[in-house]
Design a protein around this motif. Structure first.
Motif, PDB file in Angstrom:
ATOM      1  N   PHE A  11      29.559  53.340 107.405  1.00  0.00           N
ATOM      2  CA  PHE A  11      29.735  52.060 106.714  1.00  0.00           C
ATOM      3  C   PHE A  11      30.583  51.122 107.571  1.00  0.00           C
ATOM      4  O   PHE A  11      31.460  51.585 108.296  1.00  0.00           O
ATOM      5  N   PRO A  12      30.351  49.819 107.463  1.00  0.00           N
ATOM      6  CA  PRO A  12      31.218  48.877 108.179  1.00  0.00           C
ATOM      7  C   PRO A  12      32.663  49.016 107.695  1.00  0.00           C
ATOM      8  O   PRO A  12      32.905  49.474 106.578  1.00  0.00           O
ATOM      9  N   LYS A  13      33.593  48.639 108.564  1.00  0.00           N
ATOM     10  CA  LYS A  13      35.019  48.776 108.286  1.00  0.00           C
ATOM     11  C   LYS A  13      35.461  48.052 107.014  1.00  0.00           C
ATOM     12  O   LYS A  13      36.356  48.504 106.325  1.00  0.00           O
ATOM     13  N   GLY A  14      34.891  46.898 106.748  1.00  0.00           N
ATOM     14  CA  GLY A  14      35.274  46.134 105.561  1.00  0.00           C
ATOM     15  C   GLY A  14      36.481  45.253 105.801  1.00  0.00           C
ATOM     16  O   GLY A  14      36.735  44.820 106.923  1.00  0.00           O
ATOM     17  N   GLU A  15      37.243  45.047 104.728  1.00  0.00           N
ATOM     18  CA  GLU A  15      38.379  44.122 104.757  1.00  0.00           C
ATOM     19  C   GLU A  15      39.677  44.892 104.892  1.00  0.00           C
ATOM     20  O   GLU A  15      39.793  46.024 104.429  1.00  0.00           O
ATOM     21  N   TRP A  27      41.441  49.842 106.033  1.00  0.00           N
ATOM     22  CA  TRP A  27      40.296  48.956 105.829  1.00  0.00           C
ATOM     23  C   TRP A  27      39.502  49.460 104.638  1.00  0.00           C
ATOM     24  O   TRP A  27      39.274  50.668 104.499  1.00  0.00           O
ATOM     25  N   ARG A  29      35.988  49.026 102.315  1.00  0.00           N
ATOM     26  CA  ARG A  29      34.638  48.501 102.132  1.00  0.00           C
ATOM     27  C   ARG A  29      34.154  48.937 100.749  1.00  0.00           C
ATOM     28  O   ARG A  29      34.020  50.148 100.485  1.00  0.00           O
ATOM     29  N   LEU A  31      31.600  49.869  98.189  1.00  0.00           N
ATOM     30  CA  LEU A  31      30.202  50.319  98.272  1.00  0.00           C
ATOM     31  C   LEU A  31      29.475  50.066  96.953  1.00  0.00           C
ATOM     32  O   LEU A  31      28.311  49.682  96.943  1.00  0.00           O
ATOM     33  N   GLY A  43      34.375  53.048  96.857  1.00  0.00           N
ATOM     34  CA  GLY A  43      34.749  52.341  98.076  1.00  0.00           C
ATOM     35  C   GLY A  43      34.902  53.300  99.236  1.00  0.00           C
ATOM     36  O   GLY A  43      35.137  54.502  99.045  1.00  0.00           O
ATOM     37  N   ASN A  44      34.741  52.777 100.452  1.00  0.00           N
ATOM     38  CA  ASN A  44      34.997  53.545 101.668  1.00  0.00           C
ATOM     39  C   ASN A  44      36.308  53.024 102.259  1.00  0.00           C
ATOM     40  O   ASN A  44      36.468  51.815 102.417  1.00  0.00           O
ATOM     41  N   THR A 108      39.056  58.796 107.314  1.00  0.00           N
ATOM     42  CA  THR A 108      38.189  58.015 106.425  1.00  0.00           C
ATOM     43  C   THR A 108      37.798  58.847 105.213  1.00  0.00           C
ATOM     44  O   THR A 108      37.449  60.025 105.356  1.00  0.00           O
TER      45      THR A 108
END
Ligand code: MN
Length: 135
Positions: A11-15, A27, A29, A31, A43-44, A108
């Protein structure tokens, strides 16, 4: 670059996670946004080495699925537990705890927040360096 850094994350890193509730850099993300029928939010979360969240509780409980790295998990009154890729942690409603990376490894997990009709998270005090370094 840290040797443990993920080259191709799922998954992208996110905020960036809010500094009020996290020590170090993490970070988030989302989901699955909070679903009012399933009463679940997913969330990731990626923690850079040494990063962790504050002490907190989940009124509806939480499940963590570790997907990368080595991290720490601690429940109030117990010792820090080391958790690794493949570990699953089930956290009872209202149980005070924190989670984050180990000092030298990126970490993660997927966080599943259940029973969100009861609330998602109640943030408490920061995890001090003394608490974090106790292991
Ligand atoms: Mn939690």
């Amino acid at each position: 670059m840290n040797a443990s850094e993920i080259k191709n994350p799922i998954f992208p890193k996110g905020e960036k996670a809010p500094a009020d509730y996290f020590t170090g850099t993490a970070w988030v993300r989302l989901l699955v946004p909070n679903d009012k029928i399933l009463n679940t939010q997913i969330g990731n979360v990626l923690f850079e080495p040494g990063a962790r969240n504050n002490w907190h509780t989940h009124p509806g409980g939480q499940i963590l699925i570790v997907t990368h790295g080595v991290g720490y998990y601690q429940e109030k009154g117990k010792s820090i537990q080391v958790i690794r890729e493949g570990d699953v942690v089930t956290i009872a409603p209202d149980l005070e705890h924190w989670h984050g990376a180990s000092p030298d490894t990126e970490f993660t997990h997927i966080a599943i927040n259940s029973n969100t009709q009861n609330g998602i998270v109640t943030w408490l005090q920061r995890v001090t360096d003394a608490e974090y370094n106790k292991l």
